[in-house]
Motif scaffolding. Structure first.
Motif, PDB file in Angstrom:
ATOM      1  N   ARG A  79      -4.466  -3.861   7.743  1.00 53.59           N
ATOM      2  CA  ARG A  79      -5.522  -3.896   6.716  1.00 53.59           C
ATOM      3  C   ARG A  79      -6.215  -2.533   6.697  1.00 53.59           C
ATOM      4  N   ILE A  80      -6.987  -2.302   5.673  1.00 47.56           N
ATOM      5  CA  ILE A  80      -7.637  -0.999   5.544  1.00 47.56           C
ATOM      6  C   ILE A  80      -8.937  -1.149   4.748  1.00 47.56           C
ATOM      7  N   SER A  81      -9.897  -0.282   5.014  1.00 50.39           N
ATOM      8  CA  SER A  81     -11.185  -0.274   4.287  1.00 50.39           C
ATOM      9  C   SER A  81     -11.752   1.143   4.327  1.00 50.39           C
TER      10      SER A  81
ATOM     11  N   ARG B 178     -14.230   6.225   9.790  1.00 51.70           N
ATOM     12  CA  ARG B 178     -14.348   6.255  11.253  1.00 51.70           C
ATOM     13  C   ARG B 178     -13.132   6.913  11.910  1.00 51.70           C
ATOM     14  N   ASN B 179     -11.949   6.583  11.457  1.00 52.12           N
ATOM     15  CA  ASN B 179     -10.740   7.077  12.120  1.00 52.12           C
ATOM     16  C   ASN B 179     -10.320   8.476  11.665  1.00 52.12           C
TER      17      ASN B 179
ATOM     18  N   PRO C  39     -11.931  -5.901   4.093  1.00 53.61           N
ATOM     19  CA  PRO C  39     -10.828  -4.931   4.232  1.00 53.61           C
ATOM     20  C   PRO C  39      -9.626  -5.412   3.440  1.00 53.61           C
TER      21      PRO C  39
ATOM     22  N   LEU D  75      -2.425   4.369   9.366  1.00 54.82           N
ATOM     23  CA  LEU D  75      -3.541   3.613   9.936  1.00 54.82           C
ATOM     24  C   LEU D  75      -3.553   2.188   9.389  1.00 54.82           C
TER      25      LEU D  75
ATOM     26  N   GLU E  86      -2.951  -1.319  11.513  1.00 59.24           N
ATOM     27  CA  GLU E  86      -3.982  -2.353  11.599  1.00 59.24           C
ATOM     28  C   GLU E  86      -3.669  -3.569  10.728  1.00 59.24           C
TER      29      GLU E  86
ATOM     30  N   MET F 145     -13.093   2.039   7.736  1.00 59.68           N
ATOM     31  CA  MET F 145     -12.067   2.356   8.727  1.00 59.68           C
ATOM     32  C   MET F 145     -11.575   3.789   8.546  1.00 59.68           C
TER      33      MET F 145
END
Length: 213
Positions: free
Chosen positions: A170-172, A178-179, A208, A164, A168, A175
């Motif tokens: 980036r990541i947080s 949600r995913n 993020p 993921l 994207e 995220m």
């Protein structure tokens, strides 16, 4: 009846009357004395009961104080035997626990209790910490817990989180929540694993994080 006889009769009646009055007075005096004696006796009983109540009260308070002191001492001893540590303030036995479960290939509270010679409650808390650190897996009934060779192995969603983030750029935690449809605590742990493994840099506020590889 002659006058002499009449005088004698009257004198006799008066004498009897006086005698009865004296007897009545004597009886009243005796009754009064008994009542006074009884009251005095009752007062003495009341005083003795009050003193007894005071003694009992003092004794009970003393026992309560000793009981509270004993409870306090027991609690202190329990804290010494099984102290509580914050997650950031690891139990001094943590490193030994990691070594024991790694060498054994399985983990359980009873194993740590026996090998470290500690109480069950402390051993169970160590197991919980090991789980939170990704060293051991979740509980499976009464079975010993699985021991992972790495923290990432303990998180089945780790690889999905990498994909993921790479997709994207980036990541947080939001995220991941949600995913991957997970809670914040688990998302935060995955973020920590990503940082440990070098996939992301250190946190910069709520922004993020960029994927590094």
């Amino acid at each position: 009846m002659t006058p002499t006889t009449l005088v004698i009769v009257i004198f006799a009646i008066v004498a009897i009357f006086v005698y009865l009055i004296l007897k009545l007075i004597d009886a009243l005096i005796r009754i009064s004395q008994r009542i006074e004696s009884t009251n005095t006796h009752l007062d003495e009983i009341h005083i003795e009961m009050a003193e007894l109540a005071q003694i009992l009260s003092t004794t009970l308070l003393g026992l309560k104080s000793k009981d509270d002191d004993l409870d306090s001492r027991v609690e202190d001893l329990e804290n010494i035997a099984d102290p509580t540590y914050d997650e950031d303030d690891l139990d001094p036995f943590y490193d030994q626990a990691v070594k024991i479960v790694t060498e054994s290939g399985s983990a359980s509270a009873s194993l740590l209790q026996r090998r470290l010679d500690i109480g069950y409650a402390r051993a169970a808390r160590l197991i919980d910490v090991l789980e939170s650190k990704g060293i051991v897996g979740p509980a499976e009934g009464s079975k010993p817990r699985q021991v992972f060779s790495s923290a990432t192995e303990a998180e089945p969603l780790f690889e999905q989180a990498i994909k993921l983030g790479q997709k994207e750029g980036r990541i947080s935690p939001a995220m991941l929540q949600r995913n991957l449809q997970i809670g914040y605590a688990r998302a935060a742990r995955i973020m920590d694993l990503l940082e440990i493994e070098g996939y992301i840099g250190p946190a910069d506020g709520a922004k993020p994080r960029l994927i590094l590889k």
